[in-house]
Design a protein around this motif. Structure first.
Motif: not given
Length: 488
Positions: A319-320, A330-332, A339-342
């Protein structure tokens, strides 16, 4: 053709062509008649024909001519390692499972169905080479477009095919040739290309090598088919898999588990289809927490003086880092859209963070992304990127009038935004406003021409001014050619 009114079509001959395509290839009626008519016009022009009765007769008699038309009525958008989470699933879930079941001597069989210009199967080949399967893999790739297959076999690509975040995996295997890149034979020779119309009942086929597949990629192809064709293709895809094999479809493709006895695997980014082997326990309902295996040695490519060395691919972290916007970025980059959106959505006061959250959400749920974009625009009414994203999302959903409104608002806020003019051109062309589309493409071309060719264009996802100007010029020239033909 029940969904279109008679006034949507300039001539009943177009309706007859679309009906023939539906009968022969199982394609749905087009959602945008103006765009479909333009495609038919281009296909007829290439065939040197102007009357519908002759064209219809040739379509019936000549499969190659029908294939040429199908290319115009579908979209072959692709680039290397597109949708990275699909490839990570293959790397960290599919290949370890195949190794566990079939043993280290097994030749992994992979099929890219609807391969377009080849970026997808070549990405799969590189992934397999990175994982140590260089001498134990067979990659098949098929498409309905013979022209696209010819381009794929040539293995020559522009920077546009490398725009994805995971393109770094390809660069060690590319030789620079002017403004283009050519794949080294080490990769090119790993992929076997062949013609196939998925709507035909000629497969699975031992002759074509389309059988016993450990993995099939069939992404964003089934969206064009009508229900009877989808049912038949789903059954044939299941039959083409080896026992224990996996099928990865596109996020917009219709669900297939009701048409064939697939086991469905739920992941954070969508569904994977699995052909369970006799006696095999069902796959876990969620696989996102499975740890990645130890990395295998990466094959050494031939030296490429003109291409800077790239770091060897590293195992995907679980996970990032959850550190605000840096964690979201980083998640993107890793393709962990949820995760990026959250993480990004936790900063509604920041328009850039909101745009990042919307881009991530668009990969999972475009409708939710549109709603999030609407809310973000209320908070940041002067943020041009949010207006541009809204136009892009609405265009993808086929809401052309709303997309036009959003694109014009982006241009009002930033008249020099070349990508907004380019998008407006695409929207207007699909609405049948060819003159307005031509003006929009010309404006985009002019704006890019004022920049140095290697300049990165704002909001263009890494695209440079020279290439974007070329794209706009090609679109404008195509419209002008159609206009001249109409006048004659």
């Amino acid at each position: 053709m029940s969904g279109d009114s008679p006034q949507d079509w300039r001539h009943p001959g177009y309706v007859a062509v679309i009906d023939l395509v539906a009968a022969r290839a199982g394609l749905l009626p087009p959602s945008c008649p103006p765009a479909a008519m333009e495609g038919i016009d281009r296909a007829m022009a290439r065939a040197g024909l102007s009357d519908f009765p002759t064209y219809l007769a040739r379509l019936e008699a000549e499969p190659a001519m029908l294939d040429d038309l199908l290319v115009e009525l579908t979209i072959g958008e692709t680039y290397f390692f597109r949708t990275p989470e699909h490839f990570r699933f293959v790397r960290y879930q599919v290949l370890p499972d195949v190794l566990r079941r079939r043993g280290p001597g097994h030749v992994v069989r992979v099929w890219s169905a609807g391969c377009a210009s080849g970026e997808e199967p070549y990405s799969l080949a590189v992934l397999l080479m990175e994982e140590g399967y260089g001498e134990r893999m067979e990659v098949r790739a098929t498409d309905v477009s013979r022209a696209a297959l010819a381009r794929a076999q040539l293995g020559s690509y522009s920077e546009w095919s490398l725009r994805g975040s995971e393109a770094r995996h390809m660069r060690p295997f590319l030789l620079a040739e002017g403004k283009r890149y050519r794949l080294v034979p080490q990769v090119r020779n790993r992929v076997h290309f062949g013609y196939l119309n998925l709507a035909d009942d000629t497969w699975p086929s031992h002759t074509q090598g389309l059988w016993g597949m450990d993995l099939i990629f069939c992404r964003n192809v089934l969206i064009y088919f009508n229900r009877p064709t989808i049912e038949a293709v789903a059954r044939r895809l299941h039959a083409s898999l080896a026992e224990g094999g996996f099928l990865i479809a596109g996020p917009s493709d219709p669900p297939l588990n009701t048409f064939a006895p697939f086991e469905t695997i739920l992941t954070d980014w969508g569904l994977v289809y699995h052909r369970t082997a006799p006696g095999q326990a069902p796959w876990a309902h969620s696989v996102r927490h499975a740890p990645p295996p130890a990395p295998r040695p990466v094959p050494t490519p031939p030296p490429v003086a003109s291409t800077p060395p790239m770091p060897s691919p590293q195992p995907m972290p679980e996970s990032p880092s959850p550190l605000g916007l840096e964690g979201a970025k980083r998640a993107l980059a890793l393709g962990d859209w949820g995760e990026a959106a959250r993480l990004a959505a936790a900063h509604p006061e920041d328009a850039e963070a909101e745009a990042m959250a919307i881009r991530a959400l668009a990969n999972v749920n475009p409708l939710a992304a549109v709603r999030a974009c609407t809310e973000a625009i209320r908070r940041h009414p002067l943020a041009v990127e949010l207006r541009y994203l809204e136009a892009m999302l609405l265009l993808g959903l086929g809401r052309l009038a709303d997309a036009e409104r959003a694109a014009r608002q982006a241009i009002y806020l930033e008249p020099s935004l070349a990508v907004a003019h380019l998008m407006l051109g695409h929207i207007l062309r699909r609405q049948g406003d060819t003159e307005g589309a031509r003006r929009a493409f010309r404006t985009a071309e002019s704006l890019c021409a004022t920049l140095a060719p290697d300049t990165l264009v704002p909001l263009a996802d890494g695209e440079r001014a020279g290439r974007l100007a070329e794209v706009a010029r090609e679109e404008r020239t195509r419209l002008e050619a159609v206009r001249e033909e109409t006048r004659e």
